[in-house]
Design a protein around this motif. Structure first.
Motif, short mmCIF file in Angstrom:
data_model
loop_
_atom_site.label_atom_id
_atom_site.label_comp_id
_atom_site.label_asym_id
_atom_site.label_seq_id
_atom_site.Cartn_x
_atom_site.Cartn_y
_atom_site.Cartn_z
N ILE A 25 19.47 -37.29 3.93
CA ILE A 25 19.63 -36.75 5.29
C ILE A 25 18.28 -36.26 5.83
CG2 ILE A 25 22.10 -36.19 5.17
CD1 ILE A 25 21.27 -33.27 4.50
N ALA B 89 22.38 -41.75 7.77
CA ALA B 89 21.96 -40.65 6.89
C ALA B 89 23.20 -40.02 6.28
CB ALA B 89 21.22 -39.60 7.70
N THR C 269 26.49 -39.22 3.90
CA THR C 269 27.64 -39.86 3.27
C THR C 269 28.41 -40.71 4.28
OG1 THR C 269 27.76 -38.03 1.71
CG2 THR C 269 29.76 -39.33 1.99
N ILE D 6 31.72 -39.77 6.82
CA ILE D 6 31.74 -38.36 7.26
C ILE D 6 31.05 -38.31 8.62
CG2 ILE D 6 31.03 -35.97 6.75
CD1 ILE D 6 33.18 -37.03 4.84
N SER D 7 31.86 -38.22 9.69
CA SER D 7 31.37 -38.34 11.08
C SER D 7 30.52 -39.60 11.24
CB SER D 7 30.56 -37.11 11.50
OG SER D 7 31.36 -35.99 11.53
N ASP D 8 30.81 -40.59 10.48
CA ASP D 8 30.08 -41.87 10.49
C ASP D 8 31.09 -42.99 10.23
OD1 ASP D 8 27.44 -41.40 11.04
OD2 ASP D 8 26.87 -41.00 8.97
N ALA E 121 25.32 -33.45 4.91
CA ALA E 121 24.79 -32.26 5.61
C ALA E 121 25.75 -31.08 5.52
CB ALA E 121 24.50 -32.62 7.06
N TYR F 51 29.56 -30.02 13.15
CA TYR F 51 28.29 -30.70 13.41
C TYR F 51 27.98 -30.53 14.89
CZ TYR F 51 28.04 -33.19 8.92
OH TYR F 51 27.92 -33.51 7.59
N LEU G 206 18.05 -29.82 7.56
CA LEU G 206 18.24 -29.72 6.11
C LEU G 206 17.41 -30.77 5.37
CD1 LEU G 206 22.08 -29.20 6.17
CD2 LEU G 206 20.42 -27.56 5.29
N GLU H 151 18.40 -31.42 13.83
CA GLU H 151 19.81 -31.65 13.47
C GLU H 151 20.44 -30.34 12.99
OE1 GLU H 151 20.78 -35.79 12.43
OE2 GLU H 151 19.13 -35.45 11.04
N ILE H 152 21.69 -30.17 13.38
CA ILE H 152 22.31 -28.84 13.22
C ILE H 152 23.71 -28.90 12.61
CG2 ILE H 152 23.33 -26.95 14.60
CD1 ILE H 152 21.03 -27.71 16.65
N1 SAM Z 1 27.31 -38.73 7.43
C1 SAM Z 1 26.44 -37.61 7.68
C2 SAM Z 1 26.61 -36.60 6.55
O1 SAM Z 1 26.98 -36.98 5.45
O2 SAM Z 1 26.33 -35.43 6.75
C3 SAM Z 1 26.67 -37.01 9.04
C4 SAM Z 1 26.44 -37.97 10.16
S1 SAM Z 1 26.68 -37.29 11.76
C5 SAM Z 1 26.63 -38.72 12.77
C6 SAM Z 1 25.16 -36.57 12.14
C7 SAM Z 1 25.23 -35.05 12.19
O3 SAM Z 1 25.17 -34.53 10.87
C8 SAM Z 1 24.10 -34.38 12.93
O4 SAM Z 1 24.35 -34.33 14.33
C9 SAM Z 1 24.07 -33.00 12.31
O5 SAM Z 1 25.10 -32.22 12.86
C10 SAM Z 1 24.43 -33.35 10.86
N2 SAM Z 1 23.19 -33.59 10.09
C11 SAM Z 1 22.76 -34.76 9.58
N3 SAM Z 1 21.59 -34.59 8.94
C12 SAM Z 1 21.28 -33.28 9.04
C13 SAM Z 1 20.20 -32.49 8.58
N4 SAM Z 1 19.18 -33.01 7.91
N5 SAM Z 1 20.22 -31.16 8.87
C14 SAM Z 1 21.24 -30.61 9.56
N6 SAM Z 1 22.29 -31.33 10.01
C15 SAM Z 1 22.31 -32.65 9.76
#
Ligand code: SAM
Length: 276
Positions: free
Chosen positions: A14, A86, A88, A91-93, A117, A162, A190, A215-216
């Protein structure tokens, strides 16, 4: 007849590229195909790992048609690694469609764990990890958003959200209406250079919101009143079992239940007289 292939759900970093597992690298190297949310993004990772492999795009807008194509390949015996931009997959993907279809078609699915994340934000937040609910992104649709906010208001478990940086201010303003003095932690960037945890309450986050970039993830403490209300609604037996799981001894459990139910200790004691 051909043996069917395997669908591997491969977690990718991530942010910090060191967060790829040895197993993920081996699977990406040995898969026949890599289905990627954004092929350009995945290509960067593959170049870094010096892996050259056939990529197929698999994202929210082509999930249905690409699922069909990938299922055909899996049925021919090809192994497919599914990755998102990025973290898993699923998960929102994208991922749910092909996973459902593989189950229907009796195709083996193997998760290959790694970064996510929400889990990393949660474990470092300092907010209870015992029970939590992941709500993904808050919906934009007004009615759906209102329902989700209501769910957060009444949540008896830690809530994980997220959020995109440009929507953060709106989200914090909506949360202000409902979370009062509950703790909230914002985890940003993160695993990257500017990784940061802002721990406090909603007013603190609102004051800083305009400066917050990247990213948050938001972690919100459970509504304690709701937790207590829910607990009070449990039967005497259910409360007994929960306290027992927490490691309390019989005497303390009886005292607590009597207090929760506002009855005499002896009344509760009689119910559990034969239990150790
Ligand atoms: N599948 C991903 C996961 O396993 O966390 C999440 C994908 S989702 C489309 C993207 C969101 O995950 C971002 O808008 C943010 O809320 C969160 N995210 C992903 N990478 C991050 C990071 N490095 N730091 C903080 N939040 C992160």
């Amino acid at each position: 007849m051909n043996e069917k292939g395997i669908l591997y759900l491969v977690a990718t970093p991530i942010g910090n590229l060191e967060d790829i597992t040895l197993r993920a690298i081996r699977i990406l190297e040995s898969a026949d195909l890599i289905a990627a949310e954004d092929t350009r993004q995945t290509l960067k990772l593959l170049n870094h790992l010096q892996i050259s492999k056939k990529l197929i795009s698999y994202h929210r807008h082509n999930e249905e048609i690409k699922t069909e194509i990938l299922i055909k390949e899996l049925k021919k015996g090809k192994n497919v690694a599914l990755v998102s931009d990025a973290g898993t997959p699923g998960i929102s993907d994208p991922g749910e469609e092909i996973i459902k279809k593989c189950i229907e078609e009796d195709i083996k699915i193997v998760p290959v764990p790694g970064a996510c994340a929400m889990i990393n934000a949660l474990i470092a937040s300092g907010i209870s990890t015992k029970e939590f609910v992941f709500l993904g992104f808050l919906p934009i649709n007004k009615k759906l958003r209102k329902n989700k906010l209501e769910e957060i208001k009444n949540a008896s478990k830690t809530v994980i959200l997220y959020e995109a940086p440009h929507k953060l201010l709106d989200t914090l303003e909506d949360l202000k209406e409902i979370i009062n003095d509950r703790k909230i932690v914002l985890a940003r960037e993160l695993t990257k250079i500017h990784e940061e945890f802002i721990r406090g309450d909603i007013n603190l986050l609102l004051n800083k919101a305009r400066e917050i970039k990247g990213e948050i993830v938001l972690i919100i403490e459970a509504n304690k009143n709701e937790k207590e209300n829910n607990f009070a609604k449990l039967s005497v037996e259910e409360q007994y079992n929960l306290y027992k799981e927490q490691g309390l001894d019989k005497k303390d459990i009886i005292k607590k239940i009597a207090k929760n139910k506002n009855v005499n200790k002896n009344e509760i004691y009689q119910k559990f007289i034969d239990i150790d």
